[in-house]
Design an enzyme around this catalytic site. Structure first.
Site, PDB file in Angstrom:
ATOM      1  N   HIS A  14       0.807  -1.214   0.000  1.00 51.70           N
ATOM      2  CA  HIS A  14       0.000   0.000   0.000  1.00 51.70           C
ATOM      3  C   HIS A  14       0.842   1.267   0.000  1.00 51.70           C
ATOM      4  O   HIS A  14       0.349   2.323  -0.412  1.00 51.70           O
ATOM      5  CB  HIS A  14      -0.944   0.009   1.210  1.00 51.70           C
ATOM      6  N   GLY A  15       2.068   1.189   0.450  1.00 48.73           N
ATOM      7  CA  GLY A  15       2.873   2.398   0.401  1.00 48.73           C
ATOM      8  C   GLY A  15       4.113   2.327   1.262  1.00 48.73           C
ATOM      9  O   GLY A  15       4.199   1.526   2.198  1.00 48.73           O
TER      10      GLY A  15
END
Length: 483
Positions: A326-327
């Site tokens: 996701h990051g």
């Protein structure tokens, strides 16, 4: 180009008319037109990104051909390694380079050995995490002999760049979507009408629920020092509805748009906030990503074949990798780890597969036991969303500390709400009622009003359009575009 923008409102009808009116007479022309349309859609953000997706597509097209024709296992493994290295390498550079450089520099500084390494001013290409996983599924499936590589390069490029699901999923498997580019599509009125209903509900989720909840959640999270634990908990709940309305709304629009073009995409959400435990939640939330990690990471690691503890180890790996997907932020790793902890007791006690069917199917209301399970699961998930939403670990911990303090029992209070925001809070129960009513369907409006007279049914659609028009919140970019 956002699904809820004027640009897309002009772009898609034009694509639809040209696609069915002119280009669908020939399969090759149809696929070529979809490819051009998808590249226009993607290049609308930044035309330079087109070179990246074209390069990734080209590599995997030829790797697929090479793996299929290779005579030895060594050659097959080498070509698979090329695909993995190129795709994950590009993803790593664009998405994670600065994260690793900054954390490596900080680690050396803490040990008294300053390291001179500078970060890069890198623009993250929209949707790179999604189409990277989609192309990898193709080469891995060819390597496993589960599919044969396509010989048509236009078909393959159109599969990778198919605009309805390009920038935020669902992450399609080659074995499911690619064959649909190999057969002539026929317009189906009933499917198209259902697609319009799904688009309508997706826009309602995004523009009414998500965007308005975003205003409230942003205010509370951005000024968390000023608010009580009860207000911060309310902010987390607003974010829970924001991210669900935002992401599932995108998926609904993607599926509906694809069906209008004669394609069937994978279901990405199945009413996750009606889950009775965390395991069921993860079978219903971002289904395409969860199943991707299961098939291409969890099972190759050994899955649960080595017993409970190997299953626990692999589960932690999956959740941590999912968080990092996701990051490049420690908050996402913490979010993934926290969900793994929630999942672990169910796994170790063998209760992670006890809830598969529709909750209280056919009942007007959930049973008291299931209602309690749903509420408990929702609050566990909402607790983890605090880490997902927070800017950093310290902010998340400060918010959690306040939530579990005595101020949790104070009346929530924050800045003045607009009439529109107050109306939207009142619409959340209506939204949940619609989802509960349609929980047995593929989407909440699939059979909405099917037994009503046509005027009454159209009045219901008109009311939803009216609500979207008058209660649209401040425009917010889709959350998952940043991933």
């Amino acid at each position: 180009m956002l699904f809820n923008s004027i640009d897309f409102a002009l772009f898609f009808p034009l694509v639809f008319l040209l696609y069915w009116g002119i280009f669908n007479r020939s399969l090759r022309w149809s696929n070529g037109f979809l490819l051009i349309s998808s590249y226009v859609f993607y290049g609308w953000w930044d035309w330079r990104f087109l070179f990246l997706i074209a390069f990734s597509s080209l590599i995997d097209y030829f790797v697929g051909q090479g793996v299929f024709r290779a005579r030895t296992q060594v050659q097959r493994k080498f070509l698979l390694a090329v695909s993995l290295t190129v795709n994950l390498g590009l993803l790593g550079v664009f998405k994670y380079y600065n994260f690793f450089i900054e954390n490596l520099t900080e680690a050396f500084r803490l040990f008294g050995h300053p390291l001179e390494m500078s970060s890069l001013q890198i623009i993250l290409p929209v949707g790179i995490s999604f189409y990277t996983f989609q192309t990898l599924s193709y080469t891995i499936d060819v390597y496993r002999n589960e599919i044969k590589p396509t010989q048509d390069i236009i078909e393959f490029f159109a599969f990778v760049s198919f605009f309805p699901q390009l920038v935020a999923g669902p992450i399609e498997r080659a074995r499911e979507l690619l064959p649909q580019f190999g057969v002539k599509r026929e317009f189906n009125y009933a499917v198209a009408v259902d697609g319009m209903r799904q688009i309508l509900f997706g826009l309602f989720k995004k523009m009414v629920i998500a965007d308005n909840c975003a205003v409230l959640a942003n205010d509370i999270f951005n000024n968390y020092e000023l608010y009580s634990g009860s207000t911060l908990l309310l902010g987390a709940i607003f974010f829970a509805f924001q991210i669900y309305g935002d992401f599932s709304g995108y998926s609904d629009i993607a599926l509906g748009t694809a069906s209008l073009l004669g394609f069937r995409l994978s279901r990405n959400f199945a009413y996750p906030y009606f889950s009775r435990d965390v395991a069921e939640f993860w079978r219903r939330w971002h289904i395409s990503l969860t199943s991707w990690f299961r098939d291409y990471v969890y099972i190759p690691l050994g899955g649960s074949r080595g017993g409970k503890w190997m299953a626990a180890r692999n589960t932690f790996i999956i959740f941590l990798v999912s968080g990092f997907w996701h990051g490049p932020n420690w908050t996402f790793l913490a979010w993934g780890g926290l969900n793994a902890l929630f999942f672990l007791p169910l796994l170790l006690t063998g209760k992670n597969r006890q809830h598969w069917g529709v909750v209280d199917e056919g009942s007007l209301l959930p049973s008291p036991m299931n209602a309690a399970k749903i509420v408990f699961t929702f609050f566990l998930i909402t607790f983890s969303w605090v880490f997902f939403r927070a800017e950093n670990i310290q902010q998340a911990l400060d918010i959690i500390k306040k939530i579990i303090s005595s101020s949790l029992f104070e009346l929530p209070h924050w800045g003045r709400m607009s009439i529109r925001e107050m109306a939207v809070i009142g619409f959340i129960p209506v939204f949940l009622a619609l989802e509960w009513h349609g929980r047995s369907w593929a989407h909440a409006l699939e059979n909405f009003g099917s037994q009503w007279p046509r005027p009454a049914r159209w009045l219901g659609y008109a009311a939803m359009i009216f609500t979207i028009f008058f209660l649209t919140g401040e425009e917010q970019e889709f959350i998952y575009f940043q991933f």
